[in-house]
Motif scaffolding. Structure first.
Motif, short mmCIF file in Angstrom:
data_model
loop_
_atom_site.label_atom_id
_atom_site.label_comp_id
_atom_site.label_asym_id
_atom_site.label_seq_id
_atom_site.Cartn_x
_atom_site.Cartn_y
_atom_site.Cartn_z
N LYS A 190 0.83 -1.20 0.00
CA LYS A 190 0.00 0.00 0.00
C LYS A 190 0.87 1.26 0.00
O LYS A 190 0.57 2.25 -0.68
CB LYS A 190 -0.92 0.00 1.22
CG LYS A 190 -1.92 -1.14 1.25
CD LYS A 190 -2.72 -1.10 2.55
CE LYS A 190 -3.67 -2.27 2.66
NZ LYS A 190 -4.42 -2.27 3.94
N SER A 231 1.08 4.10 -2.99
CA SER A 231 0.77 5.50 -2.69
C SER A 231 1.88 6.42 -3.18
O SER A 231 1.60 7.52 -3.72
CB SER A 231 0.58 5.67 -1.18
OG SER A 231 -0.50 4.88 -0.72
N ARG A 274 1.52 6.71 -6.96
CA ARG A 274 0.36 7.50 -7.39
C ARG A 274 0.63 9.01 -7.36
O ARG A 274 0.09 9.77 -8.15
CB ARG A 274 -0.84 7.20 -6.50
CG ARG A 274 -1.50 5.86 -6.74
CD ARG A 274 -2.91 5.94 -6.20
NE ARG A 274 -3.61 4.69 -6.05
CZ ARG A 274 -4.22 4.03 -7.03
NH1 ARG A 274 -4.15 4.48 -8.28
NH2 ARG A 274 -4.89 2.91 -6.78
N VAL A 307 -0.53 -2.00 -11.06
CA VAL A 307 -1.96 -1.67 -11.04
C VAL A 307 -2.64 -2.39 -12.19
O VAL A 307 -2.11 -2.46 -13.29
CB VAL A 307 -2.19 -0.15 -11.17
CG1 VAL A 307 -3.68 0.19 -11.09
CG2 VAL A 307 -1.42 0.62 -10.10
N ALA A 363 -6.69 -3.24 -14.11
CA ALA A 363 -8.04 -2.73 -14.30
C ALA A 363 -8.92 -3.83 -14.88
O ALA A 363 -8.42 -4.77 -15.52
CB ALA A 363 -8.03 -1.49 -15.20
N MET A 392 -2.71 -3.24 -6.84
CA MET A 392 -3.98 -2.54 -6.72
C MET A 392 -4.84 -2.82 -7.95
O MET A 392 -4.32 -3.01 -9.04
CB MET A 392 -3.74 -1.02 -6.60
CG MET A 392 -4.99 -0.18 -6.42
SD MET A 392 -5.84 -0.51 -4.86
CE MET A 392 -4.61 0.08 -3.68
N ASP A 433 -7.73 -0.86 -9.97
CA ASP A 433 -8.46 0.39 -10.14
C ASP A 433 -9.66 0.16 -11.05
O ASP A 433 -9.64 -0.72 -11.91
CB ASP A 433 -7.54 1.45 -10.75
CG ASP A 433 -6.63 2.09 -9.71
OD1 ASP A 433 -6.83 1.83 -8.51
OD2 ASP A 433 -5.72 2.85 -10.10
N PRO A 434 -10.71 0.98 -10.90
CA PRO A 434 -11.98 0.66 -11.56
C PRO A 434 -12.13 1.09 -13.01
O PRO A 434 -12.96 0.55 -13.73
CB PRO A 434 -13.01 1.41 -10.70
CG PRO A 434 -12.25 2.57 -10.15
CD PRO A 434 -10.86 2.08 -9.92
N ILE A 459 -5.22 3.87 -16.99
CA ILE A 459 -5.96 3.49 -15.79
C ILE A 459 -6.21 4.74 -14.93
O ILE A 459 -5.32 5.57 -14.76
CB ILE A 459 -5.18 2.44 -14.98
CG1 ILE A 459 -4.99 1.16 -15.81
CG2 ILE A 459 -5.89 2.12 -13.67
CD1 ILE A 459 -4.11 0.13 -15.12
N VAL A 460 -7.43 4.85 -14.41
CA VAL A 460 -7.80 5.96 -13.54
C VAL A 460 -8.27 5.42 -12.18
O VAL A 460 -9.12 4.52 -12.15
CB VAL A 460 -8.94 6.79 -14.19
CG1 VAL A 460 -9.33 7.96 -13.29
CG2 VAL A 460 -8.52 7.31 -15.57
N PRO A 461 -7.70 5.91 -11.04
CA PRO A 461 -6.71 6.98 -10.95
C PRO A 461 -5.30 6.56 -11.38
O PRO A 461 -4.51 7.40 -11.77
CB PRO A 461 -6.74 7.38 -9.48
CG PRO A 461 -7.16 6.13 -8.77
CD PRO A 461 -8.14 5.45 -9.69
N GLY A 462 -4.97 5.29 -11.31
CA GLY A 462 -3.69 4.80 -11.82
C GLY A 462 -2.50 5.53 -11.26
O GLY A 462 -2.51 6.03 -10.13
#
Length: 292
Positions: free
Chosen positions: A92, A96, A99, A245, A247, A267, A269-270, A278-281
């Motif tokens: 995590k 972070s 990002r 990341v 998606a 992670m 991401d949606p 990818i967002v927020p990617g």
């Protein structure tokens, strides 16, 4: 060391490739997709796909995974693709750092390498053949177990950003071979093309391959890379994908085409936008890793 290795032998119970839930490692298991549809609402009807979410605590993770195993044993015992999101605080943390748009290039590249180290460590659980024997310690004879150096893991970083995520693979795995794969995505069609391929014509039977691609967005690049591996004799269950990341579009494509594949990502991401990001990617991982 050479003399010691000559006295070692492969045990009959050397770990085999398996998608079976292991009670020894409750922190890295899979949960069937019906249990998490509400959490990842964009994943609809993902055939042959199971995803491991990250609960709020280690205790919750153990409870949820064990409950899933009881209610739906097929979720981890059939040939569906499995997606692992290890619930580790360091993962995590590095996600972070990646990002943050203010993270400078050198720190971004280091964070990518540290994230890759953790994901490769998790992906190698119960996947490495071992040899056992006896060696002389300073205080006496000890029974020991080593990773078999005769069966190196193949590391396939997809250039450019894959180089950063795979940078510490050799510090985690005692025996590796690296095969670079350069793939470029057309910014208009979002279709990949190969500009560098040093994969062997044929991988040895039983080879284990880690494909390292930081961003699994539309899925075109990673699907093309795995197609190349399969053409060279690698089975789906011999491949594990490492990403920073991922998606839903990429995971859906992989799940439909490569049953038995395992994906380890920091992670999920949606959203993937109209430009294939990818967002927020975390932006363009290659540009941010190498400041270009």
């Amino acid at each position: 060391m050479a003399a010691a290795l000559r006295s070692l032998h492969r045990p009959p119970d050397t770990p085999q490739l398996s998608a079976t839930l292991s009670p020894r490692h409750p922190l890295i298991s899979s949960i069937s997709i019906p249990a998490i549809n509400s959490r990842f609402s964009l994943i609809s009807n993902p055939n042959n796909l199971a995803i491991s979410p990250k609960p709020k605590s280690t205790t919750a993770w153990r409870r949820e995974t064990l409950a899933a195993a009881v209610m739906d044993s097929n979720a981890v015992s059939d040939d569906r693709m499995l997606v692992m999101v290890p619930p580790h605080p360091l993962i995590k943390h590095w996600i972070s750092v990646l990002r943050n748009e203010q993270t400078p290039c050198t720190i971004f590249k280091n964070a990518m390498a540290e994230l890759g180290r953790l994901l490769i460590y998790e992906a190698s659980r119960d996947w490495l053949p071992t040899i056992t024997g006896e060696i002389q310690s300073p205080m006496g004879v000890a029974n020991v177990e080593f990773i078999d150096p005769r069966e190196p893991v193949a590391i396939v970083p997809i250039l450019r950003a894959g180089l950063a995520l795979a940078e510490h693979a050799g510090s985690v795995l005692p025996a590796t071979r690296t095969y670079h794969l350069g793939m470029r995505r057309d910014e208009t069609t979002l279709q990949p093309s190969v500009y560098l391929n040093n994969l062997p014509e044929k991988f040895p039977e039983g080879s284990r391959v880690l494909v390292v691609d930081p961003m699994l967005a539309t899925g075109g690049t990673i699907v093309a890379a795995i197609d190349l591996l399969k053409e060279r004799g690698v089975d789906n269950k011999q491949i594990k994908v490492i990403s920073a990341v991922a998606a839903p579009p990429a995971l859906q494509k992989l799940g439909k085409k490569f049953q038995g594949l395992h994906v380890y990502t920091g992670m999920i991401d949606p959203v993937v936008n109209e430009k294939g990001f990818i967002v927020p990617g975390l932006g363009d991982a290659g540009d941010r890793s190498f400041d270009t």
